[in-house]
Design a protein around this motif. Structure first.
Motif, PDB file in Angstrom:
ATOM      1  N   PRO A  90       0.970  -1.261   0.041  1.00  0.00           N
ATOM      2  CA  PRO A  90      -0.002   0.186   0.113  1.00  0.00           C
ATOM      3  C   PRO A  90       0.972   1.410  -0.102  1.00  0.00           C
ATOM      4  CG  PRO A  90      -0.824  -1.723   1.638  1.00  0.00           C
ATOM      5  CD  PRO A  90       0.519  -2.244   1.172  1.00  0.00           C
ATOM      6  N   SER A  92       3.477   2.039  -1.736  1.00  0.00           N
ATOM      7  CA  SER A  92       3.722   2.169  -3.172  1.00  0.00           C
ATOM      8  C   SER A  92       2.992   2.717  -4.089  1.00  0.00           C
ATOM      9  CB  SER A  92       3.943   0.723  -3.658  1.00  0.00           C
ATOM     10  OG  SER A  92       3.193  -0.090  -3.948  1.00  0.00           O
ATOM     11  N   ILE A  93       1.719   3.076  -3.468  1.00  0.00           N
ATOM     12  CA  ILE A  93       0.543   3.690  -4.273  1.00  0.00           C
ATOM     13  C   ILE A  93       0.884   5.187  -4.429  1.00  0.00           C
ATOM     14  CG2 ILE A  93      -2.064   4.268  -4.370  1.00  0.00           C
ATOM     15  CD1 ILE A  93      -2.432   1.800  -2.889  1.00  0.00           C
ATOM     16  N   PRO A  94       1.324   5.806  -3.319  1.00  0.00           N
ATOM     17  CA  PRO A  94       1.586   7.214  -3.654  1.00  0.00           C
ATOM     18  C   PRO A  94       2.924   7.489  -4.319  1.00  0.00           C
ATOM     19  CG  PRO A  94       1.242   6.668  -1.256  1.00  0.00           C
ATOM     20  CD  PRO A  94       1.531   5.330  -1.921  1.00  0.00           C
ATOM     21  N   LEU A  96       3.103   6.139  -7.377  1.00  0.00           N
ATOM     22  CA  LEU A  96       2.629   6.084  -9.092  1.00  0.00           C
ATOM     23  C   LEU A  96       2.651   7.421  -9.393  1.00  0.00           C
ATOM     24  CD1 LEU A  96       0.232   3.154  -8.576  1.00  0.00           C
ATOM     25  CD2 LEU A  96       2.162   3.167  -9.804  1.00  0.00           C
ATOM     26  N   TYR A 125      -3.490  -5.747  -9.140  1.00  0.00           N
ATOM     27  CA  TYR A 125      -3.546  -4.252  -9.149  1.00  0.00           C
ATOM     28  C   TYR A 125      -2.356  -3.339  -9.266  1.00  0.00           C
ATOM     29  CZ  TYR A 125      -4.708   0.239  -7.196  1.00  0.00           C
ATOM     30  OH  TYR A 125      -5.025   1.545  -6.816  1.00  0.00           O
ATOM     31  N   TYR A 126      -1.497  -3.901  -8.415  1.00  0.00           N
ATOM     32  CA  TYR A 126      -0.043  -3.212  -8.379  1.00  0.00           C
ATOM     33  C   TYR A 126       0.603  -3.629  -9.642  1.00  0.00           C
ATOM     34  CZ  TYR A 126      -1.096  -2.723  -3.248  1.00  0.00           C
ATOM     35  OH  TYR A 126      -1.888  -2.296  -2.152  1.00  0.00           O
ATOM     36  N   HIS A 129      -0.722  -1.247 -12.754  1.00  0.00           N
ATOM     37  CA  HIS A 129      -0.320   0.072 -12.510  1.00  0.00           C
ATOM     38  C   HIS A 129       1.218   0.299 -12.696  1.00  0.00           C
ATOM     39  CE1 HIS A 129      -4.452   1.707 -11.715  1.00  0.00           C
ATOM     40  NE2 HIS A 129      -4.517   0.569 -11.028  1.00  0.00           N
ATOM     41  N   TYR A 130       1.890  -0.184 -12.068  1.00  0.00           N
ATOM     42  CA  TYR A 130       3.437  -0.108 -12.100  1.00  0.00           C
ATOM     43  C   TYR A 130       3.944  -0.310 -13.704  1.00  0.00           C
ATOM     44  CZ  TYR A 130       4.857   1.485  -7.691  1.00  0.00           C
ATOM     45  OH  TYR A 130       4.896   2.238  -6.649  1.00  0.00           O
TER      46      TYR A 130
END
Length: 207
Positions: A90, A92-94, A96, A125-126, A129-130
Motif C-alpha cells: 500500500p 507504493s501507491i503514492p 505512482l 492491481y499493483y 499500474h506499475y
C-alpha cells in the motif's frame, strides 16, 4: 545559439532500510541487483524502504524520497527500479503519481521484476499500474517472460541473472520460492514469505 547535447544519465533506485543490518537474507536479491548496476556505471538514487510496525508512518518518507527523485530527473534519463518496491505494497501507491510525473518529463523507466502476485492467482492491481509506466520490463527468466508476454504489451527482457553471475565468477545457489515455479510448497500467505525463504536458503548454502 549553439545546440547543447545533454548527456543521458542512467540511475538505479537503491533501497535502504534496517533489514540490511540484520542477520538475514531478506533484501539480498535487491541489494545484488543494485550493486551489479552500480558496478556497470549506473548512478544511485537512495530511497528509504520503511518497514515500521505502523505502516502508515512509512508513507511520508517513501513519498518524499520519490518526490525528490521525480523532480530531479531530466528528459531522456533512464531510471531502473525493482518491482515490487521494497516496502509495504500500500505504501507504493503514492509513488505512482511521482513516476507518472517523471514519465511526462521524458524519463525512461525500466522495471526489474522480483515477484508477481498474479502468478499465484491474486490481484494484479499493483502490477498493472506499475507496468503501465515501464518502457521495458525485465524478467528473471524465460518462464516469467512468457507469462508476462501473455498479459502486457511491453518490451520484455529475460535477464537470466544467475547465468550472468556464474559467468562473472560467482558461485550461485538458486531456488524457487514457496508457491512459485517448481517449488513443492503451498501458495504463500503473505509478502514476508519471500524473506523467510531467502533466509532459509542462505542458511542452507552456508551449511
Amino acid at each position: 545559439l549553439r545546440n547543447t547535447v545533454v548527456p543521458v544519465t542512467k540511475y538505479v533506485i537503491c533501497e535502504t532500510n534496517a533489514l540490511e543490518h540484520e542477520n538475514n537474507a531478506g533484501p539480498k536479491a535487491r541489494i545484488d541487483i543494485s550493486q551489479i548496476a552500480l558496478s556497470s556505471g549506473w548512478k544511485p538514487l537512495v530511497v528509504r524502504s520503511e518497514f515500521p510496525q505502523n505502516r502508515f508512518s512509512a508513507f511520508v518518507p517513501v513519498f518524499n524520497d520519490y518526490a525528490r527523485i521525480a523532480h530531479s530527473l531530466r528528459r531522456d534519463d533512464i531510471l531502473l527500479l525493482q518491482f515490487p518496491l521494497g516496502t509495504y505494497l500500500p505504501v507504493s501507491i503514492p509513488v505512482l503519481p511521482l513516476l507518472r510525473l517523471a514519465k511526462r518529463k521524458g524519463v525512461k523507466i525500466i522495471e526489474l521484476i522480483h515477484d508477481l502476485d498474479s502468478i499465484r492467482g491474486r490481484s494484479n492491481y499493483y502490477e498493472k499500474h506499475y507496468f503501465a509506466l515501464a518502457d521495458v520490463l525485465i524478467a528473471h527468466n524465460e518462464r516469467m517472460k512468457a507469462y508476462l508476454e501473455q498479459r502486457y504489451d511491453k518490451p520484455i527482457v529475460s535477464l537470466e541473472i544467475f547465468d550472468y553471475l556464474v559467468r562473472s565468477g560467482y558461485c550461485v545457489f538458486a531456488y524457487d520460492a514457496t508457491g512459485n515455479d517448481e517449488s513443492e510448497g503451498e501458495a504463500v500467505g503473505s509478502l514476508i514469505q519471500g524473506y523467510i525463504d531467502m533466509d532459509y536458503a542462505a542458511s542452507y548454502a552456508q551449511g
